[in-house]
Enzyme design. Structure first.
Site, PDB file in Angstrom:
ATOM      1  N   GLU A   1       0.856  -1.187   0.000  1.00 40.74           N
ATOM      2  CA  GLU A   1       0.000   0.000   0.000  1.00 40.74           C
ATOM      3  C   GLU A   1       0.891   1.236   0.000  1.00 40.74           C
ATOM      4  O   GLU A   1       1.794   1.356   0.811  1.00 40.74           O
ATOM      5  CB  GLU A   1      -0.891  -0.035   1.251  1.00 40.74           C
ATOM      6  CG  GLU A   1      -1.601   1.258   1.586  1.00 40.74           C
ATOM      7  CD  GLU A   1      -2.484   1.776   0.462  1.00 40.74           C
ATOM      8  OE1 GLU A   1      -3.255   0.979  -0.131  1.00 40.74           O
ATOM      9  OE2 GLU A   1      -2.399   2.993   0.172  1.00 40.74           O
TER      10      GLU A   1
ATOM     11  N   ALA B   1     -21.128   4.593   2.510  1.00 44.59           N
ATOM     12  CA  ALA B   1     -21.203   3.662   3.643  1.00 44.59           C
ATOM     13  C   ALA B   1     -22.457   2.805   3.600  1.00 44.59           C
ATOM     14  O   ALA B   1     -23.018   2.426   4.621  1.00 44.59           O
ATOM     15  CB  ALA B   1     -21.106   4.409   4.975  1.00 44.59           C
TER      16      ALA B   1
ATOM     17  N   HIS C   1     -25.530  -1.822  -0.509  1.00 44.56           N
ATOM     18  CA  HIS C   1     -26.676  -1.734  -1.422  1.00 44.56           C
ATOM     19  C   HIS C   1     -27.359  -3.083  -1.561  1.00 44.56           C
ATOM     20  O   HIS C   1     -26.702  -4.127  -1.527  1.00 44.56           O
ATOM     21  CB  HIS C   1     -26.208  -1.263  -2.801  1.00 44.56           C
ATOM     22  CG  HIS C   1     -25.693   0.144  -2.800  1.00 44.56           C
ATOM     23  ND1 HIS C   1     -26.525   1.231  -2.825  1.00 44.56           N
ATOM     24  CD2 HIS C   1     -24.431   0.641  -2.753  1.00 44.56           C
ATOM     25  CE1 HIS C   1     -25.795   2.351  -2.805  1.00 44.56           C
ATOM     26  NE2 HIS C   1     -24.514   2.014  -2.755  1.00 44.56           N
TER      27      HIS C   1
END
Lengths: 480, 427
Positions: free
Chosen positions: A33, A48, A51
């Site tokens: 990273e 956040a 779905h």
């Protein structure tokens, strides 16, 4: 040294999900990273939402991954000890002419295999959500829609992966990929890694990596989304996530409670050139206020405690790119919404394919359970009292707005992927996320970071390497 | 565990309330303080100017606090330090204060009366919707004050200050004295939010420009602040295009208002005044919950600590009367109506039967009033008139009411401020 089996590039929610799924197998895995923490890109600033899966076109990877991800998210949240709440969503239709589109959305959801969908009249919707506007003339209820904390999901997945043997290397930027006989040589800002397989989960940078190894280019467009976060005192203004049906009035913005009890309004959508352009704009905030007010009445905008912007990695083909793009190079690119919802499914899908390809055996020691830093403010008085008896530092409140104790902050610093910065502490514990926005607690948290990491205040950063908080010591015992 | 009076907060308000409650005859008073020492925010206010009214001396913040701390200690008033109150509740008429601390763990303390003295906090950037990036180098003025005065670290070298609240003005001077360069103070209002004396002593004396009707419209810098853009605003406080000015800086300090910290008050269901963001109180400084009193910055934001102490002494005395059963029988509450240029009054109601010989009503005006006048009208009849050369939103005003004016049959009580004949409002 023995080469890695897999190098995952990017410690966002996708990379962390892939890593955790890989750790169900035996092998040598590392996540690299470029920034100093997990979830520093697209994963840290989004809606956040888990779905339900009615939005994506049937047959797309977005539809498939979203529905699968949504189905496993609740169990996953329990394993990772992170907050999750199935609050349901209402897609509101603001114009009678658009009602047929609401019907289409409903049917699309059925085709995608989404459970718990129901069409409502405007009045039925208002009966569920009294603050819905009179403009709402119909709504699609999605009972399986949920809310989650994107940072805690990313961190939970990553720490679970660490627990099960995956390595994480931060501040390690990938600078080049070289094909080798057995896989890839990954050149990073720190060193060179030999690996059999590479996973490209680099978010807005995924296009560059893909195009470096493949002559069928993809185009990732950074698409900025601005948000406003409101105080907890108004967190129950709506209980469902309120979407607006895209229609004559534009795409609309959502208004949603968060798992921590705030109210979130957003996002805007603006394609930008600089993937690091996370500036909030006056025009964006105005746009949010106007659009949100179309669906939700009496929005208490005086209660805004912060605004922020996130960056989506939009792929112009409009679907996730999940494939073995080059020999032993797997893409997880174009992961924009519903990327958060899909992460568990994407992780499982790619890890399965990689395991198959490399014939990785099962990891019999895989432990799915991870424990988060305890959150004392959420405990019963009895439980809290017991915790403080065990460790008195849990009784010393540092962040008064969110009631976060010194003990929780120390736990966050000493966790498997411990906090190293003010923002790192904030995301892990919520210290500084409250209504005073770290005014009171930041000097205390800075002191704790300096003490625990054996450094001084001058070395403490808000976030990135250049983000130091104080510039000079002017007084004190150590001062000559 | 039970105590007659629990004081939440050991800053100037809590100390004065505790001392006066003890002096009024209540032996069992407990102070709960979340920090490791008493004195509250005064501990980081190392500049002088405190105590002019109370002691006729110019003390520093810690010196002012020390006078009260020593007195509280001399009286043997116990204080728990590092004790944060996490819940305040009233069930079947019993007040329960729940607090946590390193030493004592989680405690549920029953209280005969509670005095709320939690002070206030600074408004953060988010509340202003300032566009731009979110780099390091943006601090509220009070946070910077703590870093400089308590920790001994300079938060930055080139500073822009948004908002002309008193802490911002004080920090403009402090940062300058510590070697930083303060470029300007921008204030969105056409008037300063701080005391006149602070503008003179902290800005004018150091040549720091105060830009009224200006605000920050952009913040640049990905990791650390690199610059801000300020712009003039129109009379609806909207930035005027074409007036933008880029100012390179590494630090933005915010002094854009203070908010009373009433989370606990809300938990217990105290009625909050939208004008002050503090509890609505009666003449005894008692909130809508019987036995719960409030004073100092948690009640309404003060400019001078002297008045905090004065108000807190009153609250402490009244809490003591309530505990000792000395409160007069309730008569009839008359609402105090703020009229003219007045934004709010504290208290909000008055019961002549329970009022002491005099009652100080504190208030703020909504706009600057020059050649002004304060009037008090009882049932429409003027009982007080006082001329004030200038009244500004940044300076608290007061009017002293007398018990002798009341017969107990009054219906209305108006406090009015505005220009006297020939004067004008400005702003």
């Amino acid at each position: 040294m023995k080469p890695y089996d897999v190098v995952v590039i990017g410690a966002g929610v996708t990379g962390a999900a892939v890593a955790r799924e890989l750790s169900r197998r035996k092998g040598r895995f590392v996540v690299v990273e470029r920034s100093g923490d997990v979830g520093e890109g697209t994963s840290k600033a989004n809606s956040a939402i888990v779905h339900a899966g009615f939005d994506a076109l049937p047959g797309t990877l977005k539809a498939k991954m979203n529905v699968q991800g949504s189905q496993v998210m609740e169990d996953l949240a329990r394993e990772l000890d992170i907050p999750y709440r199935r609050n349901g969503a209402l897609v509101t239709c603001l114009n009678p002419e658009d009602l047929p589109h609401l019907q289409e959305l409903y049917e699309r959801g059925l085709q995608n295999g989404v459970q718990g969908l129901r069409l409502l009249s405007g009045d039925e919707a208002r009966a569920m959500e009294p603050n819905l506007s009179q403009r709402v003339c119909g709504a699609l209820l999605a009972e399986t829609s949920a809310i989650i904390c994107p940072f805690e999901l990313t961190l939970g997945l990553a720490e679970s992966a660490v627990q099960n043997g995956v390595e994480f290397r931060f501040s390690t930027a990938v600078q080049g990929l070289e094909k080798t006989e057995t896989g890839w040589r990954v050149h990073t800002s720190q060193d060179v890694l030999e690996t059999r397989v590479v996973v490209n989960a680099a978010g807005v940078a995924a296009g560059e990596l893909h195009n470096a190894v493949c002559d069928r280019p993809i185009h990732i467009v950074p698409r900025k989304g601005e948000y406003m976060l409101l105080d907890k005192t108004v967190g129950d203004h709506v209980s469902h996530t309120i979407f607006q049906l895209p229609g004559k009035l534009g795409k609309g913005v959502l208004v949603s409670p968060t798992v921590h009890g705030n109210l979130l309004v957003g996002p805007t959508a603006l394609d930008v050139e600089d993937p690091e352009d996370l500036a909030v704009t006056a025009a964006g905030l105005k746009d949010l206020q106007e659009k949100a007010a179309l669906a939700v009445d009496r929005l208490p905008l005086r209660q805004v405690i912060t605004s922020f912007a996130g960056m989506r990695a939009h792929e112009t083909g409009d679907d996730f790119v999940l494939e073995e793009t080059a020999e032993n190079f797997f893409d997880a690119a174009g992961i924009e919404s519903p990327g958060l919802s899909s992460a568990p499914a994407i992780g499982a899908y790619l890890a399965d394919r990689i395991a198959q390809k490399l014939s990785l055996p099962e990891n019999p020691d895989f432990d799915p359970i991870r424990h988060a830093v305890p959150h004392l403010a959420g405990m019963s008085p009895q439980e809290r009292a017991a915790r403080i008896r065990e460790n008195p530092a849990y009784g010393a409140i540092v962040c008064r707005c969110e009631q976060i104790s010194e003990g929780e902050i120390l736990d966050a610093i000493h966790a498997p992927l411990g906090a190293r910065t003010l923002d790192g502490v904030k995301r892990r514990t919520r210290a500084g996320m409250g209504r005073c926005q770290a005014g009171f607690c930041s000097p205390r948290v800075m002191e704790l970071l300096a003490r625990e990491l054996h450094t001084d205040l001058l070395a403490v950063r808000k976030n990135g390497p250049e983000s130091r908080l104080v510039v000079e010591q002017i007084r004190g015992e150590d001062k000559p | 565990m039970r105590h007659d009076i629990v004081i939440i907060g050991g800053g100037p308000a809590g100390l004065a309330a505790a001392i006066s409650a003890r002096e009024a005859g209540v032996e069992d008073v407990l102070i709960l303080e979340r920090e490791q020492e008493l004195g509250g925010i005064l501990n980081q206010c190392i500049h002088n100017g405190f105590g002019l009214h109370t002691f006729q001396e110019e003390l520093t913040g810690p010196e002012y606090a020390a006078r009260y701390i020593e007195k509280a200690q001399a009286l043997g008033i116990p204080a728990q330090l590092g004790a944060t109150v996490i819940d305040l509740a009233r069930e079947d008429g019993v007040l329960t204060v729940t607090c946590v601390s390193r030493q004592a763990g989680l405690q549920c303390i029953q209280a005969g009366a509670v005095v709320l003295c939690m002070g206030c906090r600074e408004r953060p950037r988010g509340a202003l919707n300032i566009p731009g990036c979110r780099p390091a180098g943006i601090f509220s003025a009070g946070t910077a004050q703590r870093l400089v005065n308590r920790e001994g670290y300079l938060p930055g070298r080139k500073v822009v200050i948004l908002g002309s609240g008193d802490i911002g003005l004080i920090m403009a001077r402090r940062m300058t004295l510590e070697g930083a360069q303060v470029q300007c103070v921008a204030e969105i209002q056409p008037y300063s939010g701080g005391l006149k004396r602070n503008i003179v002593q902290c800005l004018d004396d150091y040549g720091i420009p105060l830009k009224l009707s200006h605000t920050v419209v952009d913040i640049r810098g990905k990791e650390r602040v690199e610059g801000v853009t300020i712009a003039a605003v129109d009379d609806r406080m909207q930035p005027i295009p074409g007036t933008e000015e880029d100012i390179p800086c590494d630090t933005l300090l915010l002094s854009v208002g203070l908010i009373p910290e009433n989370e606990l008050s809300r938990q217990i269901g105290v009625e909050i005044s939208p004008a002050t963001n503090g509890p609505r109180v009666n003449e005894s400084l008692e909130t809508s919950i019987p036995g719960v009193f409030a004073c100092g910055n948690v009640l309404h934001v003060h400019d001078l600590v002297d008045y905090v102490s004065e108000e807190a002494e009153q609250a402490g005395r009244n809490a003591a009367r309530a505990v000792l059963g000395q409160s007069a029988e309730t008569g009839r509450e008359i609402p105090l109506s703020p009229t003219g240029a007045i934004r709010y009054t504290v208290p909000a109601t008055l019961d002549p039967a329970r009022m002491q010989e005099t009652l100080t009503v504190r208030f703020r005006v909504k706009e600057t009033v020059k050649s002004g006048q304060i009037r008090v009208l009882l049932d429409g009849k003027e009982v007080l008139r006082r001329n004030r050369p200038i009244m500004a939103p940044g300076e608290m005003e007061q009017a002293v009411l007398k018990k002798e004016w009341f017969t107990g049959t009054e219906q209305t009580l108006e406090v009015w401020a505005g220009p006297r004949e020939g004067g004008n409002t400005n702003g």
